[in-house]
Write a protein that holds these residues in place. Structure first.
Motif, PDB file in Angstrom:
ATOM      1  N   THR A  87      45.894  27.434  56.354  1.00  0.00           N
ATOM      2  CA  THR A  87      45.691  26.037  56.746  1.00  0.00           C
ATOM      3  C   THR A  87      45.959  25.089  55.589  1.00  0.00           C
ATOM      4  O   THR A  87      46.073  23.883  55.788  1.00  0.00           O
ATOM      5  N   LEU A  88      46.065  25.645  54.357  1.00  0.00           N
ATOM      6  CA  LEU A  88      46.221  24.804  53.168  1.00  0.00           C
ATOM      7  C   LEU A  88      47.510  25.044  52.389  1.00  0.00           C
ATOM      8  O   LEU A  88      47.724  24.411  51.356  1.00  0.00           O
ATOM      9  N   VAL A  89      48.358  25.941  52.852  1.00  0.00           N
ATOM     10  CA  VAL A  89      49.581  26.260  52.111  1.00  0.00           C
ATOM     11  C   VAL A  89      50.793  25.689  52.843  1.00  0.00           C
ATOM     12  O   VAL A  89      50.806  25.612  54.070  1.00  0.00           O
ATOM     13  N   ASP A  90      51.798  25.284  52.071  1.00  0.00           N
ATOM     14  CA  ASP A  90      53.038  24.809  52.686  1.00  0.00           C
ATOM     15  C   ASP A  90      54.005  25.980  52.819  1.00  0.00           C
ATOM     16  O   ASP A  90      53.869  27.017  52.151  1.00  0.00           O
ATOM     17  N   ALA A  91      54.993  25.828  53.680  1.00  0.00           N
ATOM     18  CA  ALA A  91      55.921  26.912  53.990  1.00  0.00           C
ATOM     19  C   ALA A  91      56.721  27.373  52.770  1.00  0.00           C
ATOM     20  O   ALA A  91      56.952  28.571  52.598  1.00  0.00           O
ATOM     21  N   ALA A  92      57.142  26.467  51.923  1.00  0.00           N
ATOM     22  CA  ALA A  92      57.942  26.842  50.747  1.00  0.00           C
ATOM     23  C   ALA A  92      57.131  27.702  49.781  1.00  0.00           C
ATOM     24  O   ALA A  92      57.631  28.709  49.260  1.00  0.00           O
ATOM     25  N   THR A  93      55.884  27.317  49.542  1.00  0.00           N
ATOM     26  CA  THR A  93      55.032  28.097  48.642  1.00  0.00           C
ATOM     27  C   THR A  93      54.744  29.463  49.242  1.00  0.00           C
ATOM     28  O   THR A  93      54.791  30.486  48.549  1.00  0.00           O
ATOM     29  N   LEU A  94      54.466  29.504  50.541  1.00  0.00           N
ATOM     30  CA  LEU A  94      54.202  30.782  51.197  1.00  0.00           C
ATOM     31  C   LEU A  94      55.443  31.672  51.160  1.00  0.00           C
ATOM     32  O   LEU A  94      55.338  32.874  50.907  1.00  0.00           O
ATOM     33  N   ALA A  95      56.607  31.115  51.378  1.00  0.00           N
ATOM     34  CA  ALA A  95      57.840  31.908  51.319  1.00  0.00           C
ATOM     35  C   ALA A  95      58.005  32.531  49.938  1.00  0.00           C
ATOM     36  O   ALA A  95      58.344  33.718  49.809  1.00  0.00           O
ATOM     37  N   SER A  96      57.740  31.760  48.899  1.00  0.00           N
ATOM     38  CA  SER A  96      57.818  32.262  47.528  1.00  0.00           C
ATOM     39  C   SER A  96      56.827  33.406  47.311  1.00  0.00           C
ATOM     40  O   SER A  96      57.164  34.437  46.729  1.00  0.00           O
ATOM     41  N   ALA A  97      55.610  33.231  47.788  1.00  0.00           N
ATOM     42  CA  ALA A  97      54.568  34.252  47.624  1.00  0.00           C
ATOM     43  C   ALA A  97      54.916  35.528  48.388  1.00  0.00           C
ATOM     44  O   ALA A  97      54.751  36.641  47.861  1.00  0.00           O
ATOM     45  N   LEU A  98      55.399  35.390  49.613  1.00  0.00           N
ATOM     46  CA  LEU A  98      55.795  36.565  50.394  1.00  0.00           C
ATOM     47  C   LEU A  98      56.935  37.316  49.703  1.00  0.00           C
ATOM     48  O   LEU A  98      56.918  38.549  49.628  1.00  0.00           O
ATOM     49  N   GLN A  99      57.906  36.578  49.193  1.00  0.00           N
ATOM     50  CA  GLN A  99      59.029  37.215  48.504  1.00  0.00           C
ATOM     51  C   GLN A  99      58.548  37.960  47.259  1.00  0.00           C
ATOM     52  O   GLN A  99      59.007  39.072  46.976  1.00  0.00           O
ATOM     53  N   ALA A 100      57.625  37.371  46.523  1.00  0.00           N
ATOM     54  CA  ALA A 100      57.101  38.012  45.315  1.00  0.00           C
ATOM     55  C   ALA A 100      56.356  39.299  45.668  1.00  0.00           C
ATOM     56  O   ALA A 100      56.544  40.333  45.018  1.00  0.00           O
ATOM     57  N   ALA A 101      55.512  39.246  46.690  1.00  0.00           N
ATOM     58  CA  ALA A 101      54.770  40.438  47.109  1.00  0.00           C
ATOM     59  C   ALA A 101      55.729  41.506  47.645  1.00  0.00           C
ATOM     60  O   ALA A 101      55.559  42.700  47.369  1.00  0.00           O
ATOM     61  N   HIS A 102      56.728  41.079  48.377  1.00  0.00           N
ATOM     62  CA  HIS A 102      57.718  42.007  48.928  1.00  0.00           C
ATOM     63  C   HIS A 102      58.471  42.727  47.810  1.00  0.00           C
ATOM     64  O   HIS A 102      58.708  43.933  47.872  1.00  0.00           O
TER      65      HIS A 102
END
Length: 120
Positions: A84-99
Motif C-alpha cells: 500500500t506504500l510502495v510505487d511500481a518502479a521501486t517494487l520492480a527494482s526490488a523484485l529484480q534484485a531478489a530474483h
C-alpha cells in the motif's frame, strides 16, 4: 502509489524462469533454484528474499514501505514490503534484485587445455 496483488503477480512472473506456487499461507514466486518473494494472503504485503545488504539498502531508501521480517528470517535478509506504500518502479527494482539472488548460478565451462599444456 500502491501496487495491487494482480500487478505484483504480473511483475514477478515476467522475470526469467519465474513461476508461482502455494507456500504455507502465501503465494511463492520462485526460480528453478529457490523462492525470491512471497505474497501475503491479504495481497497487501510481499516478503522479498534479500541478503542483509539489500535488506538494509531498501529499508534505508524507502523506510515507510520496507522493513526486515521479524525474527531469524529478517536477520538473514528477508524483507517485508507494504504494497500500500510502495510505487511500481521501486517494487520492480526490488523484485529484480531478489530474483537475481535466487537465479540459478551460471555453470562455468571447463577450461580447455591447449596442446602445449597437455605436453607439460
Amino acid at each position: 502509489m500502491a501496487v495491487d496483488a494482480a500487478r505484483v503477480r504480473e511483475m514477478a512472473l515476467a522475470l526469467p524462469e519465474a513461476s508461482e506456487a502455494p507456500h504455507v499461507d502465501r503465494r511463492a514466486f520462485r526460480t528453478p533454484r529457490k523462492i525470491f518473494a512471497t505474497l501475503g494472503p491479504s495481497g497487501l504485503d510481499l516478503n522479498l528474499m534479500f541478503d542483509p545488504d539489500l535488506r538494509d539498502f531498501y529499508c534505508e531508501q524507502v523506510p515507510d514501505a520496507f522493513a526486515p521480517v521479524p525474527g531469524g528470517w529478517g536477520r538473514m535478509g528477508a524483507t517485508r514490503c507494504d504494497l500500500t506504500l510502495v510505487d511500481a518502479a521501486t517494487l520492480a527494482s526490488a523484485l529484480q534484485a531478489a530474483h537475481r539472488l535466487a537465479a540459478p548460478k551460471a555453470k562455468s565451462k571447463p577450461k580447455r587445455r591447449t596442446a602445449s599444456e597437455s605436453e607439460s
